[in-house]
Design an enzyme around this catalytic site. Structure first.
Site, PDB file in Angstrom:
ATOM      1  N   ARG A   1      -5.919   7.502  -8.195  1.00  0.00           N
ATOM      2  CA  ARG A   1      -5.665   7.619  -7.033  1.00  0.00           C
ATOM      3  C   ARG A   1      -5.091   9.017  -6.882  1.00  0.00           C
ATOM      4  O   ARG A   1      -4.643   9.368  -5.811  1.00  0.00           O
ATOM      5  CB  ARG A   1      -4.710   6.019  -6.915  1.00  0.00           C
ATOM      6  CG  ARG A   1      -5.420   4.703  -6.452  1.00  0.00           C
ATOM      7  CD  ARG A   1      -6.618   5.094  -5.227  1.00  0.00           C
ATOM      8  NE  ARG A   1      -5.521   4.960  -3.943  1.00  0.00           N
ATOM      9  CZ  ARG A   1      -6.051   4.926  -2.588  1.00  0.00           C
ATOM     10  NH1 ARG A   1      -7.861   5.464  -3.247  1.00  0.00           N
ATOM     11  NH2 ARG A   1      -6.243   5.615  -1.963  1.00  0.00           N
TER      12      ARG A   1
ATOM     13  N   TYR B   1      -5.972   4.300 -11.129  1.00  0.00           N
ATOM     14  CA  TYR B   1      -4.361   4.731 -10.930  1.00  0.00           C
ATOM     15  C   TYR B   1      -4.326   6.800 -10.842  1.00  0.00           C
ATOM     16  O   TYR B   1      -4.422   7.121 -10.486  1.00  0.00           O
ATOM     17  CB  TYR B   1      -3.135   4.542 -11.695  1.00  0.00           C
ATOM     18  CG  TYR B   1      -2.623   3.157 -10.384  1.00  0.00           C
ATOM     19  CD1 TYR B   1      -2.796   2.506 -10.921  1.00  0.00           C
ATOM     20  CD2 TYR B   1      -2.106   3.262  -9.398  1.00  0.00           C
ATOM     21  CE1 TYR B   1      -1.847   0.505 -10.447  1.00  0.00           C
ATOM     22  CE2 TYR B   1      -1.789   2.293  -8.847  1.00  0.00           C
ATOM     23  CZ  TYR B   1      -1.800   0.430  -9.549  1.00  0.00           C
ATOM     24  OH  TYR B   1      -1.370  -0.383  -8.183  1.00  0.00           O
TER      25      TYR B   1
ATOM     26  N   ALA C   1      -1.075   6.853  14.305  1.00  0.00           N
ATOM     27  CA  ALA C   1       0.034   8.141  14.376  1.00  0.00           C
ATOM     28  C   ALA C   1      -0.446   9.204  14.614  1.00  0.00           C
ATOM     29  O   ALA C   1       0.752   9.393  15.401  1.00  0.00           O
ATOM     30  CB  ALA C   1      -0.006   7.501  12.708  1.00  0.00           C
TER      31      ALA C   1
ATOM     32  N   THR D   1       1.965   0.099   9.327  1.00  0.00           N
ATOM     33  CA  THR D   1       2.069  -1.237   8.109  1.00  0.00           C
ATOM     34  C   THR D   1       1.806  -2.295   8.794  1.00  0.00           C
ATOM     35  O   THR D   1       1.898  -2.716   9.983  1.00  0.00           O
ATOM     36  CB  THR D   1       3.434  -1.546   7.374  1.00  0.00           C
ATOM     37  OG1 THR D   1       3.676  -2.354   6.594  1.00  0.00           O
ATOM     38  CG2 THR D   1       4.864  -1.285   8.686  1.00  0.00           C
TER      39      THR D   1
ATOM     40  N   LEU E   1      -2.209   0.981  14.974  1.00  0.00           N
ATOM     41  CA  LEU E   1      -3.095   1.090  15.540  1.00  0.00           C
ATOM     42  C   LEU E   1      -3.723   0.075  16.343  1.00  0.00           C
ATOM     43  O   LEU E   1      -3.787  -0.570  16.935  1.00  0.00           O
ATOM     44  CB  LEU E   1      -3.994   1.797  14.252  1.00  0.00           C
ATOM     45  CG  LEU E   1      -5.296   1.583  14.826  1.00  0.00           C
ATOM     46  CD1 LEU E   1      -5.708   3.049  15.628  1.00  0.00           C
ATOM     47  CD2 LEU E   1      -5.953   1.929  13.960  1.00  0.00           C
TER      48      LEU E   1
ATOM     49  N   GLN F   1       6.846   2.581   1.963  1.00  0.00           N
ATOM     50  CA  GLN F   1       5.604   1.655   1.497  1.00  0.00           C
ATOM     51  C   GLN F   1       4.933   2.222   0.312  1.00  0.00           C
ATOM     52  O   GLN F   1       3.691   2.338  -0.197  1.00  0.00           O
ATOM     53  CB  GLN F   1       5.346   0.719   2.112  1.00  0.00           C
ATOM     54  CG  GLN F   1       5.912   0.044   2.394  1.00  0.00           C
ATOM     55  CD  GLN F   1       5.368  -1.388   3.490  1.00  0.00           C
ATOM     56  OE1 GLN F   1       5.142  -2.248   2.850  1.00  0.00           O
ATOM     57  NE2 GLN F   1       4.834  -0.754   4.947  1.00  0.00           N
TER      58      GLN F   1
ATOM     59  N   HIS G   1       7.959   1.469  -2.877  1.00  0.00           N
ATOM     60  CA  HIS G   1       6.909   0.735  -4.001  1.00  0.00           C
ATOM     61  C   HIS G   1       6.767   1.631  -4.957  1.00  0.00           C
ATOM     62  O   HIS G   1       5.648   1.714  -5.492  1.00  0.00           O
ATOM     63  CB  HIS G   1       5.609   0.942  -2.475  1.00  0.00           C
ATOM     64  CG  HIS G   1       5.714  -0.685  -2.579  1.00  0.00           C
ATOM     65  ND1 HIS G   1       5.017  -1.322  -1.208  1.00  0.00           N
ATOM     66  CD2 HIS G   1       7.106  -1.737  -2.400  1.00  0.00           C
ATOM     67  CE1 HIS G   1       5.793  -1.827  -1.058  1.00  0.00           C
ATOM     68  NE2 HIS G   1       6.970  -2.514  -1.181  1.00  0.00           N
TER      69      HIS G   1
HETATM   70  N1  APR Z   1      -2.720   4.790  12.630  1.00  0.00           N
HETATM   71  C1  APR Z   1      -1.211   3.883  12.217  1.00  0.00           C
HETATM   72  N2  APR Z   1      -1.522   2.623  11.990  1.00  0.00           N
HETATM   73  C2  APR Z   1      -2.746   2.241  11.710  1.00  0.00           C
HETATM   74  C3  APR Z   1      -3.946   3.999  11.683  1.00  0.00           C
HETATM   75  C4  APR Z   1      -3.557   4.629  12.312  1.00  0.00           C
HETATM   76  N3  APR Z   1      -3.803   6.044  12.372  1.00  0.00           N
HETATM   77  N4  APR Z   1      -5.214   3.500  10.528  1.00  0.00           N
HETATM   78  C5  APR Z   1      -4.493   1.866  10.492  1.00  0.00           C
HETATM   79  N5  APR Z   1      -3.298   1.951  10.392  1.00  0.00           N
HETATM   80  C6  APR Z   1      -2.582   0.565  10.550  1.00  0.00           C
HETATM   81  C7  APR Z   1      -3.269  -0.550  10.284  1.00  0.00           C
HETATM   82  O1  APR Z   1      -3.483  -1.067  11.654  1.00  0.00           O
HETATM   83  C8  APR Z   1      -2.538  -1.763   9.554  1.00  0.00           C
HETATM   84  O2  APR Z   1      -1.665  -2.166  10.264  1.00  0.00           O
HETATM   85  O3  APR Z   1      -1.780   0.374   9.635  1.00  0.00           O
HETATM   86  C9  APR Z   1      -1.846  -0.691   9.173  1.00  0.00           C
HETATM   87  C10 APR Z   1      -2.056  -0.865   7.217  1.00  0.00           C
HETATM   88  O4  APR Z   1      -1.896  -1.871   6.909  1.00  0.00           O
HETATM   89  P1  APR Z   1      -2.032  -2.410   5.314  1.00  0.00           P
HETATM   90  O5  APR Z   1      -3.006  -1.010   4.740  1.00  0.00           O
HETATM   91  O6  APR Z   1      -1.938  -3.276   4.936  1.00  0.00           O
HETATM   92  O7  APR Z   1      -1.301  -1.673   4.549  1.00  0.00           O
HETATM   93  P2  APR Z   1       0.639  -1.298   4.554  1.00  0.00           P
HETATM   94  O8  APR Z   1       1.093  -2.306   5.207  1.00  0.00           O
HETATM   95  O9  APR Z   1       1.403   0.031   4.070  1.00  0.00           O
HETATM   96  O10 APR Z   1       0.480  -2.209   3.050  1.00  0.00           O
HETATM   97  C11 APR Z   1       1.921  -2.910   2.008  1.00  0.00           C
HETATM   98  O11 APR Z   1       0.542  -3.677   0.894  1.00  0.00           O
HETATM   99  O12 APR Z   1      -0.749  -4.057  -0.924  1.00  0.00           O
HETATM  100  C12 APR Z   1       0.236  -3.340  -0.453  1.00  0.00           C
HETATM  101  O13 APR Z   1       2.224  -2.554  -1.707  1.00  0.00           O
HETATM  102  C13 APR Z   1       1.031  -2.077  -0.842  1.00  0.00           C
HETATM  103  O14 APR Z   1       2.411  -0.930   0.486  1.00  0.00           O
HETATM  104  C14 APR Z   1       1.214  -1.993   0.302  1.00  0.00           C
HETATM  105  C15 APR Z   1       2.163  -2.736   1.000  1.00  0.00           C
END
Ligand code: APR
Length: 232
Positions: free
Chosen positions: A59, A56, A219, A176, A202, A91, A109
């Site tokens: 990060r 962390y 995004a 997400t 995406l 998140q 989170h």
């Molecule tokens: N623009 C829009 N969406 C995007 C982009 C972009 N440039 N790049 C990636 N994505 C999308 C991906 O397609 C995916 O669906 O963002 C999403 C990211 O998903 P994750 O990596 O799973 O992240 P997240 O959904 O925030 O994870 C939720 O999981 O590990 C835990 O606590 C952690 O808060 C996190 C939670």
């Protein structure tokens, strides 16, 4: 679309991807460098606190070298100009929404830039490392941990989030994967309570089928266009 007054926006790692912050489940994503159970659980912290603190610290330092992108600043514009209620539930544990200018932000989170004292429970803003066990600014104990909600821990301010979802006319999910609950279930709460639902991502997420509409793309393109549309 019926009159929209109250908006809840859920953001995930995808909104910060174009600022150069790894998503969690993308190719080369954050968790692929570290197995989840190695860093983001209370058990891991118990078993190997130095590894978790170093992870962390890395990060926390990395996000301070990143800048908000056009999606963050578009949401900040919406936050400034929207006369109804608006809540950005994120998140994400970076501070790019705030540095992009948004004010009505709720970090369910936790936040990289906070440290949480396991001795006195105080949370303090923290930008440096924790590996050297610095004293808590409030009680002085060398008992600070990352203020991050780990797997198995309760996300923050859930009551406030469900209140906002109950009042929402529009729920928008941005960047997400819909992989982690309770956030992944918000779309169902919102639609069951009568809100319109929109996904900006995406690629199709695990929850895409629950949304009235999904727009696919980066995004930094989708969010400014959607905000322009909404503000007319
Ligand atoms: N623009 C829009 N969406 C995007 C982009 C972009 N440039 N790049 C990636 N994505 C999308 C991906 O397609 C995916 O669906 O963002 C999403 C990211 O998903 P994750 O990596 O799973 O992240 P997240 O959904 O925030 O994870 C939720 O999981 O590990 C835990 O606590 C952690 O808060 C996190 C939670």
């Amino acid at each position: 679309m019926a009159a929209i007054r109250n908006i809840v926006i859920l953001t995930g790692a995808g909104i910060s991807a174009e600022s150069g912050i790894d998503t969690f489940r993308g190719a080369g994503g954050l968790w692929e460098n570290h197995r989840v159970e190695d860093v983001a659980t209370p058990e891991a912290f118990e078993r190997d606190p130095d590894l978790v603190l170093r992870f962390y610290d890395m990060r926390r330092a990395a996000i301070q070298t990143r800048e908000p992108n056009a999606a963050h600043t578009a949401l900040a514009r919406l936050d400034r100009e929207w006369r109804g209620n608006l809540l950005i539930v994120t998140q994400n544990v970076d501070d790019l929404h705030e540095r992009g200018g948004a004010r009505r932000v709720l970090h369910m989170h936790g936040e990289h830039l906070n440290a949480w004292c396991t001795a006195c429970d105080a949370r303090s803003r923290w930008t440096g490392p924790l590996i050297d066990r610095p004293p808590c600014p409030v009680c002085g104990a060398p008992a600070l941990r990352p203020d991050i909600v780990w797997f198995g821990e309760m996300p923050y301010r859930m009551e406030e989030i469900y209140d906002a979802l109950r009042a929402a006319d529009l729920f928008v999910s941005i960047g997400t994967s819909g992989a982690v609950y309770p956030a992944a279930g918000f779309v169902r709460n919102a639609r069951d309570l009568g809100a319109a639902t929109l996904e900006l991502n995406l690629e199709r997420s695990q929850g895409s089928g629950w949304f009235d509409a999904s727009r696919l793309g980066p995004a930094t393109e989708l969010v400014p266009a959607w905000v322009d549309e909404l503000l007319g």
